[in-house]
Scaffold this motif. Structure first.
Motif, PDB file in Angstrom:
ATOM      1  N   GLN A  92      13.863   2.142  11.516  1.00 58.04           N
ATOM      2  CA  GLN A  92      13.374   0.894  12.140  1.00 58.04           C
ATOM      3  C   GLN A  92      11.937   0.965  11.799  1.00 58.04           C
ATOM      4  O   GLN A  92      11.246  -0.017  11.373  1.00 58.04           O
ATOM      5  CB  GLN A  92      13.583   0.704  13.429  1.00 58.04           C
ATOM      6  CG  GLN A  92      14.820   0.495  13.933  1.00 58.04           C
ATOM      7  CD  GLN A  92      15.471   0.292  15.487  1.00 58.04           C
ATOM      8  OE1 GLN A  92      14.494   0.945  16.252  1.00 58.04           O
ATOM      9  NE2 GLN A  92      16.272  -0.342  15.924  1.00 58.04           N
ATOM     10  N   GLN A  93      11.290   2.149  11.937  1.00 62.20           N
ATOM     11  CA  GLN A  93       9.850   2.261  11.591  1.00 62.20           C
ATOM     12  C   GLN A  93       9.715   1.835  10.066  1.00 62.20           C
ATOM     13  O   GLN A  93       8.771   1.362   9.904  1.00 62.20           O
ATOM     14  CB  GLN A  93       9.395   3.410  12.021  1.00 62.20           C
ATOM     15  CG  GLN A  93       7.863   4.002  11.836  1.00 62.20           C
ATOM     16  CD  GLN A  93       7.183   3.050  12.812  1.00 62.20           C
ATOM     17  OE1 GLN A  93       7.680   2.597  13.981  1.00 62.20           O
ATOM     18  NE2 GLN A  93       5.763   2.825  12.290  1.00 62.20           N
ATOM     19  N   GLN A  94      10.485   2.587   9.169  1.00 61.13           N
ATOM     20  CA  GLN A  94      10.222   2.382   7.964  1.00 61.13           C
ATOM     21  C   GLN A  94      10.507   0.615   7.385  1.00 61.13           C
ATOM     22  O   GLN A  94       9.851   0.289   6.305  1.00 61.13           O
ATOM     23  CB  GLN A  94      11.199   3.348   7.168  1.00 61.13           C
ATOM     24  CG  GLN A  94      10.682   4.667   6.829  1.00 61.13           C
ATOM     25  CD  GLN A  94      11.023   5.300   5.553  1.00 61.13           C
ATOM     26  OE1 GLN A  94      10.507   4.754   4.397  1.00 61.13           O
ATOM     27  NE2 GLN A  94      11.754   6.401   5.534  1.00 61.13           N
ATOM     28  N   ALA A  95      11.553   0.378   7.864  1.00 59.80           N
ATOM     29  CA  ALA A  95      12.073  -1.004   7.675  1.00 59.80           C
ATOM     30  C   ALA A  95      10.925  -2.063   7.848  1.00 59.80           C
ATOM     31  O   ALA A  95      10.564  -2.978   7.228  1.00 59.80           O
ATOM     32  CB  ALA A  95      13.114  -1.455   8.467  1.00 59.80           C
ATOM     33  N   LYS A  96       9.729  -1.814   9.100  1.00 57.04           N
ATOM     34  CA  LYS A  96       8.767  -2.515   9.061  1.00 57.04           C
ATOM     35  C   LYS A  96       7.902  -2.710   7.911  1.00 57.04           C
ATOM     36  O   LYS A  96       7.224  -3.650   7.758  1.00 57.04           O
ATOM     37  CB  LYS A  96       7.828  -2.152  10.560  1.00 57.04           C
ATOM     38  CG  LYS A  96       8.822  -2.091  11.772  1.00 57.04           C
ATOM     39  CD  LYS A  96       7.856  -1.559  12.877  1.00 57.04           C
ATOM     40  CE  LYS A  96       8.575  -1.607  13.961  1.00 57.04           C
ATOM     41  NZ  LYS A  96       8.024  -1.069  15.218  1.00 57.04           N
ATOM     42  N   ALA A  97       7.747  -1.764   7.335  1.00 58.09           N
ATOM     43  CA  ALA A  97       7.007  -1.593   6.174  1.00 58.09           C
ATOM     44  C   ALA A  97       7.522  -2.333   4.695  1.00 58.09           C
ATOM     45  O   ALA A  97       6.747  -2.417   3.692  1.00 58.09           O
ATOM     46  CB  ALA A  97       6.275  -0.184   5.683  1.00 58.09           C
ATOM     47  N   ILE A  98       8.590  -2.536   4.997  1.00 57.71           N
ATOM     48  CA  ILE A  98       9.322  -3.080   3.622  1.00 57.71           C
ATOM     49  C   ILE A  98       8.706  -4.599   3.294  1.00 57.71           C
ATOM     50  O   ILE A  98       8.586  -5.485   3.907  1.00 57.71           O
ATOM     51  CB  ILE A  98      11.006  -3.336   3.971  1.00 57.71           C
ATOM     52  CG1 ILE A  98      11.648  -2.254   4.046  1.00 57.71           C
ATOM     53  CG2 ILE A  98      11.782  -4.241   2.526  1.00 57.71           C
ATOM     54  CD1 ILE A  98      13.142  -2.127   4.345  1.00 57.71           C
ATOM     55  N   GLN A  99       8.256  -4.512   1.790  1.00 61.68           N
ATOM     56  CA  GLN A  99       7.860  -5.906   1.136  1.00 61.68           C
ATOM     57  C   GLN A  99       8.387  -5.984  -0.244  1.00 61.68           C
ATOM     58  O   GLN A  99       8.853  -4.971  -0.619  1.00 61.68           O
ATOM     59  CB  GLN A  99       6.306  -5.842   1.305  1.00 61.68           C
ATOM     60  CG  GLN A  99       5.796  -4.304   0.868  1.00 61.68           C
ATOM     61  CD  GLN A  99       4.148  -4.178   1.140  1.00 61.68           C
ATOM     62  OE1 GLN A  99       3.458  -5.470   1.099  1.00 61.68           O
ATOM     63  NE2 GLN A  99       3.812  -3.010   1.700  1.00 61.68           N
ATOM     64  N   GLU A 100       8.147  -7.184  -0.634  1.00 63.19           N
ATOM     65  CA  GLU A 100       8.609  -7.485  -1.895  1.00 63.19           C
ATOM     66  C   GLU A 100       7.972  -6.713  -3.101  1.00 63.19           C
ATOM     67  O   GLU A 100       8.489  -6.262  -4.139  1.00 63.19           O
ATOM     68  CB  GLU A 100       8.350  -8.809  -2.263  1.00 63.19           C
ATOM     69  CG  GLU A 100       9.151  -9.362  -3.653  1.00 63.19           C
ATOM     70  CD  GLU A 100       9.055 -10.805  -3.973  1.00 63.19           C
ATOM     71  OE1 GLU A 100       9.885 -11.287  -4.599  1.00 63.19           O
ATOM     72  OE2 GLU A 100       8.199 -11.504  -3.176  1.00 63.19           O
ATOM     73  N   SER A 101       6.674  -6.206  -2.904  1.00 65.39           N
ATOM     74  CA  SER A 101       6.136  -5.426  -3.886  1.00 65.39           C
ATOM     75  C   SER A 101       6.369  -4.194  -4.209  1.00 65.39           C
ATOM     76  O   SER A 101       6.328  -3.496  -5.016  1.00 65.39           O
ATOM     77  CB  SER A 101       4.505  -5.521  -3.604  1.00 65.39           C
ATOM     78  OG  SER A 101       4.182  -4.710  -2.405  1.00 65.39           O
ATOM     79  N   ASP A 102       7.377  -3.440  -3.027  1.00 71.37           N
ATOM     80  CA  ASP A 102       7.878  -2.506  -3.247  1.00 71.37           C
ATOM     81  C   ASP A 102       8.955  -2.496  -4.692  1.00 71.37           C
ATOM     82  O   ASP A 102       9.276  -1.372  -5.113  1.00 71.37           O
ATOM     83  CB  ASP A 102       8.815  -2.052  -1.982  1.00 71.37           C
ATOM     84  CG  ASP A 102       7.899  -1.830  -0.812  1.00 71.37           C
ATOM     85  OD1 ASP A 102       6.698  -1.640  -1.005  1.00 71.37           O
ATOM     86  OD2 ASP A 102       8.397  -1.795   0.519  1.00 71.37           O
ATOM     87  N   PHE A 103       9.414  -3.508  -4.809  1.00 73.11           N
ATOM     88  CA  PHE A 103      10.466  -3.730  -5.878  1.00 73.11           C
ATOM     89  C   PHE A 103       9.969  -4.456  -6.983  1.00 73.11           C
ATOM     90  O   PHE A 103      10.662  -4.338  -8.091  1.00 73.11           O
ATOM     91  CB  PHE A 103      11.500  -4.644  -5.405  1.00 73.11           C
ATOM     92  CG  PHE A 103      12.086  -3.995  -3.992  1.00 73.11           C
ATOM     93  CD1 PHE A 103      12.898  -3.012  -3.878  1.00 73.11           C
ATOM     94  CD2 PHE A 103      11.937  -4.964  -2.993  1.00 73.11           C
ATOM     95  CE1 PHE A 103      13.389  -2.763  -2.675  1.00 73.11           C
ATOM     96  CE2 PHE A 103      12.171  -4.756  -1.598  1.00 73.11           C
ATOM     97  CZ  PHE A 103      12.953  -3.404  -1.510  1.00 73.11           C
TER      98      PHE A 103
END
Length: 901
Positions: A92-103
């Motif tokens: 859950q902690q990591q999921a908060k930081a997911i963003q489109e620029s990661d891909f």
């Protein structure tokens, strides 16, 4: 036409998903009806109103299965409950930081020199990235058909896949199970290849979050543009260019299926080296596409009769780093980001199997992050000074020009050299010279080439640990070989008893070997323990052997590792990761994810051991029989050096330091061949000398910093370790001597009383002695106190009295009798007591030495605990919550595996 086909397939797919739901029907309804029909027609012989035997058995079996599932669930929760809870929180902690620029990293990674100038831009993804709408729908359909048939039905986690994972774990088969495309994307971008319950749960939590943030089409787009396809290609369009030299949209149906098939195992399904496997996998995918309605029979029949020609077009990626310093910067950045991604680096192993498993995990994680950097999105500020680099390159190139022979196939010089320079004040790499600088020679041997280090490794694995044990430069060790298992000296003989300073100066292999053996025994740790702590990456299980003290490693070491090791000695035993990076910043959010100033240090050697080792290395050029007496520095009078030569002089080394810089130089052939030690060995010392003169020009000529734990007593350097060992031994001896003295005084007093009895007046005639009188003498003899110490031994006194009593007994009982038996029993008892106390004295000496060793180990453990506490406090002070994501990477290796969980 293509658009209509695309819309038709999408509508068909939606109908497949929606119509059953609208009609209230469920999947596989028809088989259920047929089953019902069969049940109706089944003629039962059982009596009306009762259950058949078969039914009873079935119910019993079902009941047992339910009980087993419940019991298994309880066991699973007890076994993994806390682990799962922690993994959910982490996910859950990591999921908060997911963003489109990661891909989608369209901002190129820029590498800056020490002055902020751009050295290199890396942007492979910007060129090859294809959006979902621009990609042929057959590509994503091929992927879904083979990897995730229920992709449009689940929300990131397939329930059937989850049950598979749980079943495998309960049956002891690990935690492998079917991962959805979304889970695979999460693992590729954010997680390490670790296979565990916690990692699988974390992956599932993040996958569900990913499905909430992005559409199914976006997830397919991100996956197909980031997954690894072998030979350094990340993303299916890049892979299509590498294997077929064309865009994915221009490939045939068979070629699309073959490319999609690579992702399961890039090595096994490589269309170039394993074409048969690739075709077989491709046809399997085509069969799935047909059965799931993505292609027609005509499409299928045409595709399976098709063929392709694949070859490696390495230039298609356009990610050649070329420059040695840039290659090191990207390598360092990759490892830094891997560590931030919680990859657990490992440098020593208990078995070959463990080592092989780790190496594969390392390659998978490294390639993922490496390609992530190449794809774009980072600003890497380095310590690279192009001017200094070129000057040092010119020095190495100039010295090596005496060997002009070229390799006709590679068009580079046969005889090569490499050099690493480290700034001792920061631990950063000033220069990484990977070769002789000729055009096309872009392989950086300074950090990529493992070579046998020869005697250059002795300070790190023999001498520094010996000083940890309390030895001094004046301590002596015999240069004699006890047997043929010991290595021979290069001077083919023995120089007798050598001080440690003499032994390193003349590079005695025998002494280094003996020190390594003693270090292993007394410190109770692997011989290569210091190397593992300093992150020597070429270590092998077999290297826990004193032979590495003379350079006999399985793989070897790089000039970067050797320079970092010597720099650790200069830095008072504190290891710092060698890198030419100052900072790393993400471009999408302008967040700094690494800064060299905040990098932690690790205590490897004590301050006094490190200083004594550096001081001993001075003898290599100072003493008459030193191996580097022909080397002199123009600007320094305080400097240390060590040469290294392997068997047949296949590898030649010079490593050393001034207080300001550490330099490590290697020379030899890329394929190890015997060298002329006199000329090539001298060349390494000349490169070292000229590099040091360049670097230290204008620097203050100061000595290495002597720690407070080292003092100069009458011209001899004495360390805290040696003093502690001596004080402990003195105290132990004093305590033992005092105890023995008190005990001896008591025994002496008792023996005086016994002597009075034994020397009392007796009648000269034996016949006058009564049996009772002799029995009294025997009893008195049994009370005699034996004294066995370092300074006293009264056995002879006891034996003298005993013989007197025995003579009297023989007069009374010439043929033996009761008195003789009593006497014999007493004498044998005293004899056994004496032997026992004599052995105990020897044991006490051994115990004292053992106590000394234990005290030293406890001291080391205390130092380690203090260091760990410092690190923990430092981490608490400096760590901040990070929203950065971990990038994915690339490699040119075609044999790496990406098997699904």
């Amino acid at each position: 036409m293509a658009e209509r086909r695309k819309d038709r397939r999408k509508n068909e797919k939606k109908q497949k998903l929606v119509l059953p739901l609208l009609s209230g029907e469920k999947k596989r309804q028809k088989p259920k009806k047929e089953s019902t029909k069969r049940n109706k027609n089944f003629k039962s012989n059982r009596p009306s109103g009762g259950l058949s035997r078969v039914t009873k058995v079935s119910i019993a079996a079902l009941t047992l299965m339910v009980i087993a599932v419940v019991a298994g669930s309880i066991f699973f929760l007890r076994q993994y409950g806390q682990v799962i809870t922690a993994a959910v929180d982490a996910g859950q902690q990591q999921a908060k930081a997911i963003q489109e620029s990661d891909f989608k990293q369209f901002r190129p990674t820029t590498i800056l020199d020490v002055n902020g100038g751009v050295i290199k831009e890396l942007k492979t993804q910007e060129r090859d990235y294809l959006s979902y709408k621009d990609m042929d729908p057959l590509v994503s359909e091929a992927l879904i058909s083979i990897e995730d048939k229920r992709f449009y039905e689940h929300h990131g986690v397939d329930t059937q896949g989850l049950l598979t994972v749980a079943l495998n774990a309960a049956l002891g088969r690990g935690v492998r199970g079917a991962s959805t495309i979304t889970q695979q994307l999460v693992k590729n971008i954010y997680l390490t290849p670790e296979v565990s319950i916690s990692r699988k749960v974390e992956e599932m939590v993040m996958a569900q979050s990913l499905e909430q943030k992005f559409s199914k089409e976006q997830i397919l787009e991100y996956y197909l543009n980031n997954v690894y396809f072998g030979h350094g290609a990340y993303g299916i369009n890049a892979a299509s260019r590498v294997y077929f030299n064309k865009s994915i949209n221009d490939t045939s149906l068979l070629e699309k299926a073959v490319l999609v098939g690579i992702t399961n195992n890039p090595g096994l399904h490589d269309p170039v080296s394993n074409k048969d496997n690739a075709i077989k996998r491709g046809k399997t995918i085509l069969g799935e596409m047909l059965s799931q309605g993505y292609i027609t029979n005509d499409d299928y029949n045409k595709a399976i009769k098709d063929d392709f020609t694949a070859s490696i077009h390495s230039d298609a990626l356009n990610n050649d780093l070329g420059d040695n310093e840039v290659a090191l910067a990207v390598d360092s950045a990759t490892k830094i980001l891997m560590e931030q991604q919680d990859f657990r680096f490992q440098y020593q192993f208990d078995s070959k199997e463990e080592e092989d498993r780790y190496n594969q995990e390392y390659l998978d994680a490294y390639n993922k992050v490496y390609q992530r950097i190449l794809s774009g999105g980072y600003e890497i500020q380095t310590k690279i000074d192009p001017t200094i680099h070129q000057q040092l390159q010119d020095i190495l190139t100039g010295v090596m020009q005496s060997w002009p022979d070229m390799d006709p196939e590679k068009n580079i010089y046969v005889k090569q050299a490499a050099m690493t320079v480290i700034d001792n004040s920061t631990g950063s790499v000033v220069a990484s010279i990977g070769g002789r600088g000729e055009e096309g020679n872009t392989y950086n041997r300074a950090f990529l080439s493992y070579r046998q280090p020869g005697s250059a490794i002795k300070p790190l694995v023999s001498f520094a640990p010996a000083y940890e044990r309390g030895l001094l430069e004046t301590s002596t060790v015999s240069d004699d070989r006890p047997n043929n298992n010991y290595p021979n000296n290069i001077y083919m003989g023995s120089r007798g008893n050598l001080t440690l300073r003499n032994a390193l100066a003349m590079s005695s292999n025998v002494v280094a070997y003996k020190l390594a053996m003693d270090n292993q025994t007394e410190l109770q740790e692997p011989v290569y323990q210091p190397l593992a702590q300093m992150q020597f990456t070429g270590l092998d299980v077999a290297d826990d052997n004193p032979i590495i003290a003379v350079g006999g490693m399985t793989y070897g070491a790089t000039t970067q590792e050797m320079a970092s090791g010597i720099s650790t000695l200069v830095n008072q035993g504190n290891y710092r990761m060698p890198t030419n990076i100052q900072s790393i910043k993400r471009k999408d959010n302008d967040q700094e994810v690494f800064n060299l100033n905040d990098a932690p240090q690790r205590k490897v050697y004590s301050e006094d051991a490190a200083y004594l080792t550096i001081d001993t290395m001075k003898a290599v050029h100072q003493e008459e029989n030193g191996t580097a007496t022909d080397t002199n520095l123009a600007h320094n009078q305080y400097w240390a050096i060590k040469t290294g030569t392997t068997d047949e002089a296949k590898d030649l080394w010079t490593v050393g330091a001034t207080p300001h810089y550490t330099v490590a130089v290697w020379a030899g052939d890329d394929t190890p061949q015997p060298q002329d030690n006199a000329s090539v060995g001298k060349a390494t010392r000349q490169i070292f000398q000229e590099a040091m003169d360049l670097l230290n020009n204008g620097k203050e000529d100061v000595d290495f910093q002597m720690p407070a734990s080292v003092t100069n007593q009458n011209g001899q350097l004495v360390t805290r370790s040696s003093q502690a060992k001596q004080v402990l031994a003195t105290r132990q001896n004093a305590l033992q001597a005092t105890t023995q003295n008190i005990d001896a005084l008591a025994k002496t007093k008792a023996n005086e009383l016994i002597a009075e009895k034994l020397n009392s007046p007796m009648v000269s005639e034996a016949s006058s002695f009564s049996t009772q009188l002799l029995a009294d003498r025997i009893q008195t003899l049994s009370q005699f106190e034996l004294i066995v110490t370092d300074t006293q031994d009264n056995w002879k006194t006891f034996d003298q009295y005993a013989q007197q009593v025995w003579a009297l007994i023989q007069n009374v009982e010439p043929a033996g009798g009761t008195l003789s038996s009593q006497y014999t029993s007493v004498y044998r008892s005293k004899e056994a007591q004496y032997a026992q106390e004599k052995a105990a004295l020897t044991s006490d000496v051994d115990r004292v030495e053992g106590d000394i060793t234990t005290t030293e180990e406890q001291g080391k453990e205390l130092d380690k605990q203090i260091e760990d506490l410092k690190k923990e406090l430092n981490i608490r002070d400096t760590t901040r919550p990070s929203s950065s994501s971990t990038p994915s990477g690339s490699s040119s290796s075609s044999s790496e595996s990406q098997e699904r969980d």
